[in-house]
Design a protein around this motif. Structure first.
Motif, mmCIF file in Angstrom:
data_model
loop_
_atom_site.group_PDB
_atom_site.id
_atom_site.type_symbol
_atom_site.label_atom_id
_atom_site.label_comp_id
_atom_site.label_asym_id
_atom_site.label_seq_id
_atom_site.Cartn_x
_atom_site.Cartn_y
_atom_site.Cartn_z
ATOM 1 N N CYS A 1 0.833 -1.201 0.000
ATOM 2 C CA CYS A 1 0.000 0.000 0.000
ATOM 3 C C CYS A 1 0.873 1.259 0.000
ATOM 4 N N ARG B 1 -0.025 4.153 0.800
ATOM 5 C CA ARG B 1 -0.405 5.033 1.919
ATOM 6 C C ARG B 1 0.166 4.524 3.245
ATOM 7 N N CYS B 2 -0.073 3.229 3.568
ATOM 8 C CA CYS B 2 0.309 2.746 4.900
ATOM 9 C C CYS B 2 1.486 1.767 4.858
ATOM 10 N N CYS C 1 -6.998 -1.374 0.221
ATOM 11 C CA CYS C 1 -6.053 -1.807 1.248
ATOM 12 C C CYS C 1 -6.814 -2.260 2.500
ATOM 13 N N CYS D 1 -5.651 0.091 5.700
ATOM 14 C CA CYS D 1 -5.951 1.526 5.877
ATOM 15 C C CYS D 1 -7.094 2.031 5.002
ATOM 16 N N TYR E 1 -7.149 2.509 1.824
ATOM 17 C CA TYR E 1 -6.758 3.217 0.594
ATOM 18 C C TYR E 1 -7.378 2.492 -0.594
HETATM 19 ZN ZN LIG Z 1 -2.933 0.921 3.246
#
Ligand SMILES: [Zn+2]
Lengths: 272, 301
Positions: free
Chosen positions: B40, B42-43, B59, B62, B64
């Motif tokens: 991911c 983002r995380c 995801c 998180c 996303y």
């Molecule tokens: Zn994520």
């Protein structure tokens, strides 16, 4: 027409005493009342707007503002507007529509400002709203590029019935520097990029995006601002009277079609 | 605009490469080939690709909402067998003779199996017929050139003629540099078509997906009657790197996310992928004044 290279033209428009809107206002209009603010957030001095008289005819002026020195440029943010600048422009454009005044937009900007507050206040939305709304304004609109026209920030004042460019000006989707950075990871190759990008007034005429080229004084507008302003004024007078002869409905249909036909594509049935 | 976009993509790639040790329950030994895993952006969490795909490419850690191809999106949103594509053969020329642009297009056609960066057509969402526009981020990062501009404009014009709503999924890095000023003008052309559709009293739902940036944010994507965003995605005008360069400091992680745009008033609502089709149906239904509704039938009798 002149046969200077794109780069030579860019150097002319970067001359530090190249005339800006502040010079042209004095040289072309009988009076000018500047109006401030977008009525939502604040006043952006990167854009000036208000009412003026062009040989006795009331018009609304909206323009990017560039400075000639650091002090002036600090005030006008080097011509890079925030959302409230574009929203002020739209407010004044709608006022012009109400009072049936032709609108003259002067484009002279490297682009919309890129910053945290600009994003928070909706830079994308502000530009989009202007572009869409200008298609519906029931009054003639002329846009003139005075120096550089940079990307969406220029287009926010660029939806019009006639687009004219001063002889040495450029109008582009990305700066030559930005283009060179992407292509060769080397911003110093901007000269080479400038030629590839086809951004001069002649180029835009050939793409049928610009309609007219306005002569500058010999060697560039900075050599003789009065002469350049005189050519510009002559163009504005002639074009406004042409546009005022059309009925509003025709004007709006033509405005739509002017942009609707821009684009190059073909049917490719072989590839998939 | 385009350099902004490239910078934002680059920052994501850098972000991706900043490998973080895998932790917790997902700590699996590293003999797994990378294409079996989703990391991911983002995380940073790793998930098995099959789990990730089962979760509609969202995801699990998180939420996303990662990128989908236009075909995947159609399968998710449009009733099976109802999609009729418009202008699928429209293809870009090289109006500036821009170096390597022809090659880039050929390459993009191969990798995406699409002719350009948008798919348009009409289809049904739980039997509600609408014009559907889906941008294809796999094709030169969904950048807008002549073909994208033309197909979107034609789709809105078709919608006006057939009195249909438009549902548009944006995913774009912005203008297509290789088409120069012609690409910039597509912002005007598409916005004009949106405006006409608007004047006809028809509904336009803009759904922002990852990433919605640059010239697309500054034109049709921001002009929906209703603007929906998928969670955690990137929405903005200028690129993150460009802004960081200007202010000389790092921006917070949530800058230019869907949630950031909601907070600042530029998005009506954030909708999870799992609820997207239902939400679109309900909104379309609420705006449906067509004659085949019961009310319409009554009035005709
Ligand atoms: Zn994520």
């Amino acid at each position: 027409m002149n046969d200077l290279s794109s780069w030579a033209k860019i150097n002319i428009i970067r001359e530090k005493d190249r005339p800006t809107i502040k010079d042209y206002i004095h040289l072309m209009f009988d009076m000018y009342y500047e109006f401030h603010g977008d009525r939502y957030f604040g006043d952006d001095l990167a854009i000036t707007g208000g009412i003026a008289k062009l040989d006795g005819m009331p018009v609304t002026i909206i323009s990017n503002v560039k400075g000639k020195n650091i002090e002036e440029n600090k005030q006008s943010n080097f011509g890079m507007a925030h959302p409230e600048g574009y929203r002020k422009a739209l407010r004044l454009a709608k006022q012009a529509e109400k009072f049936k005044r032709p609108i003259i937009c002067f484009i002279d900007t490297p682009g919309a400002f890129c910053g945290v507050e600009a994003e928070q206040r909706g830079q994308g939305e502000a530009i989009a709203r202007n572009i869409m709304s200008f298609f519906n304004l029931k009054t003639p609109i002329i846009s003139v590029v005075l120096g550089e026209g940079g990307s969406g920030g220029a287009l926010a004042l660029g939806v019009c019935d006639r687009l004219a460019m001063l002889e040495n000006t450029v109008y582009s989707v990305i700066s030559p520097r930005g283009c060179a950075t992407i292509l060769w990871k080397d911003p110093s190759k901007e000269k080479k990029a400038a030629d590839i990008m086809k951004i001069t007034a002649e180029d835009l005429i050939s793409f049928k995006i610009a309609d007219n080229i306005i002569k500058e004084s010999f060697g560039g507008a900075h050599k003789d601002p009065e002469k350049t302003a005189c050519n510009l004024k002559e163009y504005l007078n002639k074009t406004i009277s042409e546009l005022l002869e059309k009925d509003i409905e025709t004007l709006l249909i033509n405005r739509y079609n002017k942009f609707r036909k821009i684009g190059e594509f073909f049917e490719d049935k072989s590839s998939l | 605009m385009l350099d902004d976009f490239f910078n934002s993509i680059k920052s994501r790639i850098d972000y991706d490469n900043k490998s973080k040790p895998v932790k917790g329950k997902k700590n699996r030994k590293m003999a797994i080939p990378p294409d079996l895993l989703f990391k991911c952006p983002r995380c940073q969490e790793l998930t098995f690709m099959d789990e990730f795909e089962k979760n509609q490419k969202v995801c699990i850690e998180c939420n996303y909402h990662s990128r989908l191809s236009s075909k995947e999106r159609i399968n998710m949103i449009i009733d099976e067998g109802t999609f009729i594509e418009y202008d699928e053969y429209l293809s870009s020329k090289n109006p500036l003779n821009f170096p390597d642009y022809d090659k880039k297009i050929e390459q993009a056609k191969l990798t995406s199996s699409e002719n350009d960066a948008v798919k348009t057509g009409e289809g049904e969402i739980f039997s509600k017929l609408s014009v559907i526009i889906i941008m294809e981020s796999n094709f030169m990062m969904g950048s807008m050139g002549s073909v994208v501009g033309e197909k979107i404009s034609r789709a809105f014009e078709n919608a006006i003629e057939k009195k249909l709503s438009v549902v548009l999924f944006s995913a774009s890095g912005g203008a297509r540099m290789q088409e120069g000023i012609i690409s910039l003008m597509q912002m005007a052309k598409t916005s004009a078509a949106v405006s006409k559709h608007n004047d006809a009293g028809l509904l336009y739902i803009s759904v922002m997906t990852d990433p919605t940036t640059g010239g697309v944010t500054a034109s049709f994507a921001s002009l929906g009657d209703i603007i929906i965003a998928e969670p955690k995605i990137l929405i903005g005008f200028a690129g993150r790197r460009v802004i960081e360069g200007t202010i000389k400091q790092k921006l917070p992680d949530d800058f230019q996310t869907a949630e950031f745009m909601l907070e600042h008033g530029f998005v009506d609502m954030i909708v999870d992928r799992v609820n997207m089709k239902n939400t679109l149906y309900n909104i379309l239904d609420l705006h449906d004044f067509s004659e085949d509704t019961d009310e319409g039938k009554l009035n005709n009798e």
